[in-house]
Enzyme design. Structure first.
Site, PDB file in Angstrom:
ATOM      1  N   PHE A  24      -4.223  12.032  -4.996  1.00  0.00           N
ATOM      2  CA  PHE A  24      -2.939  12.728  -4.392  1.00  0.00           C
ATOM      3  C   PHE A  24      -1.797  11.606  -4.331  1.00  0.00           C
ATOM      4  O   PHE A  24      -2.092  10.353  -3.831  1.00  0.00           O
ATOM      5  CB  PHE A  24      -3.013  13.162  -2.989  1.00  0.00           C
ATOM      6  CG  PHE A  24      -1.785  13.727  -2.323  1.00  0.00           C
ATOM      7  CD1 PHE A  24      -1.090  14.794  -2.965  1.00  0.00           C
ATOM      8  CD2 PHE A  24      -1.227  13.072  -1.382  1.00  0.00           C
ATOM      9  CE1 PHE A  24      -0.010  15.245  -2.196  1.00  0.00           C
ATOM     10  CE2 PHE A  24      -0.163  13.494  -0.691  1.00  0.00           C
ATOM     11  CZ  PHE A  24       0.641  14.591  -1.022  1.00  0.00           C
ATOM     12  N   GLN A  25      -0.504  11.829  -4.844  1.00  0.00           N
ATOM     13  CA  GLN A  25       0.635  10.807  -4.906  1.00  0.00           C
ATOM     14  C   GLN A  25       0.101   9.410  -5.568  1.00  0.00           C
ATOM     15  O   GLN A  25       0.669   8.583  -5.586  1.00  0.00           O
ATOM     16  CB  GLN A  25       1.113  10.529  -3.507  1.00  0.00           C
ATOM     17  CG  GLN A  25       1.581  11.877  -3.058  1.00  0.00           C
ATOM     18  CD  GLN A  25       2.501  11.673  -1.818  1.00  0.00           C
ATOM     19  OE1 GLN A  25       2.344  10.874  -0.899  1.00  0.00           O
ATOM     20  NE2 GLN A  25       3.497  12.564  -1.496  1.00  0.00           N
TER      21      GLN A  25
ATOM     22  N   MET B 131      35.162  11.891 -16.765  1.00  0.00           N
ATOM     23  CA  MET B 131      34.988  11.027 -17.938  1.00  0.00           C
ATOM     24  C   MET B 131      34.604  11.672 -19.096  1.00  0.00           C
ATOM     25  O   MET B 131      34.900  11.693 -20.268  1.00  0.00           O
ATOM     26  CB  MET B 131      34.161   9.913 -17.739  1.00  0.00           C
ATOM     27  CG  MET B 131      34.079   8.739 -18.895  1.00  0.00           C
ATOM     28  SD  MET B 131      35.779   8.362 -19.275  1.00  0.00           S
ATOM     29  CE  MET B 131      35.951   6.783 -18.308  1.00  0.00           C
TER      30      MET B 131
ATOM     31  N   GLU C 142      14.788   7.815  -1.700  1.00  0.00           N
ATOM     32  CA  GLU C 142      14.507   6.330  -2.090  1.00  0.00           C
ATOM     33  C   GLU C 142      15.735   5.812  -3.166  1.00  0.00           C
ATOM     34  O   GLU C 142      15.715   4.728  -3.189  1.00  0.00           O
ATOM     35  CB  GLU C 142      12.921   6.378  -2.786  1.00  0.00           C
ATOM     36  CG  GLU C 142      11.997   6.664  -1.995  1.00  0.00           C
ATOM     37  CD  GLU C 142      11.642   8.190  -1.869  1.00  0.00           C
ATOM     38  OE1 GLU C 142      12.345   8.934  -2.377  1.00  0.00           O
ATOM     39  OE2 GLU C 142      10.644   8.392  -0.947  1.00  0.00           O
TER      40      GLU C 142
ATOM     41  N   LYS D 279      -3.550   0.920  -0.692  1.00  0.00           N
ATOM     42  CA  LYS D 279      -3.454   1.009   0.719  1.00  0.00           C
ATOM     43  C   LYS D 279      -4.698   0.274   1.264  1.00  0.00           C
ATOM     44  O   LYS D 279      -4.752  -0.132   2.591  1.00  0.00           O
ATOM     45  CB  LYS D 279      -3.700   2.800   0.994  1.00  0.00           C
ATOM     46  CG  LYS D 279      -3.610   3.122   2.380  1.00  0.00           C
ATOM     47  CD  LYS D 279      -3.144   4.585   2.585  1.00  0.00           C
ATOM     48  CE  LYS D 279      -2.900   4.876   4.064  1.00  0.00           C
ATOM     49  NZ  LYS D 279      -2.697   6.090   4.458  1.00  0.00           N
TER      50      LYS D 279
END
Ligand SMILES: Cc1ncc(C[n+]2csc(CCOP(=O)(O)OP(=O)(O)O)c2C)c(N)n1
Lengths: 582, 157
Positions: free
Chosen positions: A133-134, A496, A71, A183
């Site tokens: 869940f999630q 760096m 993602e 959902k």
């Protein structure tokens, strides 16, 4: 095209799309995206966003969904897409880990004012707050790094939320917006009605310009003997290409840019004096502390640009053209603020200024340029050592791409060098993570930039460290047949950080050595052709092969391990204390 | 110079803007001393008064930051001085020390406070006044036992 089930209505000049039948929330969401002109989405599916993916399946011909490998890749790709095109970038993820994986890119977009709409799936409304869940509270998590966010829990609210999201993302000072859709909202049925958002009651994106402020600024410019323009990303975001160039040319005032302003004016424009900042050019940095009027346009006085603010341009009267009122006086007090879109204010200002004679002042920049050339640039682009330098590679790439590519950079030494040595000839051609400095930004952002502008060559410049943060996106290049050029400047260090360890931590190289895998083999596994070079005599040919490849290609160049980037303004020092060598 | 300020934020939606509003304070490490929110039903707007002690320059920047939040309609800030510095403080104290004729009862009279309610265990005492008066009352009351106290700004709404 609107299917027959939908009819288009015009209501007081505004387009409204209304469906006769009820449709699912997820279809409604996709139809909203189409209404906003979205043709590309970068994303990654999962449970809580599956209904939307199912709807996308039916619109494959109209919306190109690019499946990234992570993602973070999706959000950076959407950023690259937005930055190069000026359009809103769209990305999509599932709830929980999908949504949290977007956060770095969202924060990056927020600080670099990039318009994004990020759609996340969420657990059903009845499960909110139950640690389902999630389930993560993505609204709370993203609040600090978004321009706006909203959770939608019923299908009927989707169109208004999406319309508002696009309006907010793209208007005024752009930024990322998160739309979190539960959902149940995706699967419920609701009638569809879409009306573009044209205003939000509590939001003034484009402040009306106060002519008195313009007059005061013009008067200050008229009286200036040593004026200096410093410009940033705002010039590019506002689309003020012509307005800005006309202002510079009509006034004859020397101009310097921030990293984010690069490509706002061609690098070789006679009045372009170079780049400001910690590793910027010598002249514009030191002469900021000698100008009498500082004209800041679409920039926000980042600490990397100002150094110690107490010793920053204290001798100068400051004019600040800025669209975001909260930026005015935030870091540097403006004697003459000009609030508003700089595209409009520049036009008004240009009408009021005349060409001044600044020859002696411009000569000071030329003098500084020569000093920097002798002490730094000449040695970097034609080094005596056998080992290749980053600068000579970028210089050659700039020459062989004729300065016309979109240059996307990651974060580190290679970034500074790329920005210093690429000779930008085209507007909107510098894509980098400026404010957040996000390693791993480059490869996916380059991918997104190429999707937005397939006709342009896109060169991604990375270090061996940053490349390994998102290299899995080569899988996306492979699957979606995206042709970008991946240049790895490999110093086998997190360069760096190593440079700072050398200069400020007595050379204690704590955890900055990189033992790398064989990048060529990895690239080839992803169907990306690859070359590796170490010798100067192979450089030109390798670059030609690299740039001319009709598919994505990778070029790894081994460069000086302990080379440093100079000039450098040590952190917290004044611009006048810029160092040309250690 | 640090002074007491009340920042008044008018927003269109409380749930959506609260996190953003408070985030602006917490990222600057500004300690919030009191909050009071009212809902204006006619205009469907929320007004939140936030009490802080800060430098004026910080307050100006904070207000500019708040003003640009999408759901925020208006932000004003006023420097609290004199009458505006009035606050209402409620103290929860052990009942046993507040019997008739006790030292505590005398303090209540002396400081023009009032007893709001009493149950078996505790008494609630309320006092309004400027900050320094309230602080003096608390110092006097402290040795007799104070379980907790809450502060509100006077004349809010
Ligand atoms: C996500 C992230 N983690 C850590 C850093 C801190 N950081 C800045 S530059 C840098 C080194 C980058 O190394 P490399 O990608 O090899 O590029 P080089 O500097 O060698 O050109 C690091 C670790 C960062 N900017 N971003």
């Amino acid at each position: 095209m609107i299917p027959s089930a939908y009819k288009e209505m015009t209501l007081s000049g505004q387009r409204r799309i209304i469906s006769k039948e009820k449709i699912t929330g997820s279809e409604s969401l996709v139809r909203c995206l189409l209404q906003e002109g979205v043709d590309t989405i970068f994303g990654y599916p999962g449970g809580a966003i599956m209904p939307v993916y199912d709807s996308l399946y039916h619109f494959e011909d109209e919306i190109n969904h690019i499946l990234t490998r992570h993602e973070q890749g999706a959000v950076h790709a959407a950023q690259g897409y937005a930055r190069v095109s000026g359009k809103v970038g769209v990305c999509m993820a599932t709830s929980g880990p999908g949504a949290t994986n977007l956060i770095t890119g969202i924060a990056d977009a927020q600080i670099d004012s990039t318009p994004l709409v990020c759609i996340t799936g969420q657990v059903s409304a009845h499960l909110l707050g139950t640690d389902a869940f999630q389930e993560t509270d993505v609204i709370a998590i993203s609040t600090a790094v978004t321009k706006w966010n909203i959770q939608v829990t019923t299908a009927k609210d989707i169109p208004a939320a999406i319309a508002k999201a696009f309006y907010i993302a793209r208007s005024g000072r752009p930024g990322p917006v998160v739309v979190d859709v539960t959902k149940n909202a995706q699967v419920e049925l609701a009638s569809f009605e879409y009306q573009k958002c044209l205003e939000v009651k509590s939001y003034t994106p484009d402040p009306v310009i106060d002519i008195d402020q313009i007059d005061n600024a013009a008067e200050a410019i008229k009286n200036a003997k040593r004026p200096l323009i410093i410009f940033g990303h705002g010039v590019i975001i506002s689309g003020a290409k012509d307005e800005f160039q006309t202002f510079v040319e009509k006034s004859g005032i020397p101009a310097a840019c921030t990293i984010m302003g690069l490509s706002g004016l061609n690098t070789d424009h006679p009045l372009h004096m170079g780049m400001l900042g910690m590793h910027g050019n010598y002249g514009p940095n030191v002469l900021t502390n000698e100008c009498d009027v500082l004209i800041a346009i679409g920039m926000r006085f980042d600490d990397r640009v100002t150094g110690d603010t107490k010793r920053y341009a204290t001798q100068a009267k400051v004019i600040h053209l800025e669209i975001d009122a909260s930026e005015i006086d935030k870091i540097i007090k403006a004697d003459f603020p000009v609030l508003g879109d700089c595209r409009t204010s520049l036009k008004l200002l240009t009408e009021r200024v005349n060409a001044g004679n600044y020859d002696a002042w411009i000569n000071q920049f030329e003098h500084c340029r020569k000093i920097e050339y002798d002490k730094v640039i000449a040695k970097e682009i034609s080094p005596d050592s056998e080992v290749l330098s980053m600068a000579e590679v970028v210089n050659k790439i700039s020459e062989l791409s004729n300065g016309e590519a979109v240059l996307v950079t990651d974060v580190g030494q290679h970034q500074m060098i790329a920005q210093r040595y690429y000779n930008f000839k085209n507007w909107r051609s510098n894509i980098t993570s400026g404010g957040l400095g996000t390693m791993g930004f480059c490869l996916p952002a380059a991918m997104g930039a190429k999707v937005a502008c397939p006709e342009r060559q896109v060169i991604a410049v990375m270090g061996d460290g940053g490349f390994q943060m998102t290299l899995q996106e080569m899988g996306t290049l492979f699957q979606s047949q995206i042709n970008i050029k991946i240049l790895i400047l490999n110093n086998e260090f997190l360069g760096m950080v190593r440079q700072w360890q050398q200069l400020f931590f007595d050379k204690r190289y704590a955890s900055t050595t990189m033992i790398n895998p064989d990048f060529q083999t990895i690239a080839k596994g992803y169907g990306v052709s690859a070359q590796k070079i170490e010798k100067r005599e192979n450089l030109e040919q390798a670059i030609k092969t690299f740039l001319n490849d009709t598919n994505s290609s990778l070029l790894e160049v081994m460069v000086g391990k302990e080379d440093n980037v100079f000039p450098m303004i040590p952190s917290g020092a004044s611009l006048s204390e810029i160092k040309l060598e250690p | 110079m640090r002074a007491q300020f009340t920042i008044s934020v008018t927003s269109t939606s409380l749930s959506q803007s609260l996190n953003r509003i408070f985030g602006a304070f917490s990222r600057r490490r500004i300690n919030i001393q009191g909050i009071h929110t009212t809902f204006n039903e006619l205009e469907e707007m929320y007004n939140t008064d936030i009490l802080i002690v800060e430098d004026a320059s910080v307050v100006n920047k904070l207000a500019a930051h708040l003003r640009k939040q999408i759901d925020v309609l208006d932000v004003s800030h006023e420097w609290q001085e004199g009458a505006n510095n009035e606050e209402i403080v409620q103290y929860k104290v052990p009942k046993r020390n507040f019997d008739k004729g006790s030292k505590a009862e005398k303090l209540v009279k002396q400081y023009q406070a009032k007893v709001l309610s009493v149950d078996n265990e505790t008494a609630i005492i309320e006092k309004s006044g400027v900050r320094s008066e309230n602080e003096a009352f608390l110092s006097a009351l402290g040795p007799l036992g104070v379980f907790e106290f809450t502060k509100m700004r006077h004349n809010i709404g």
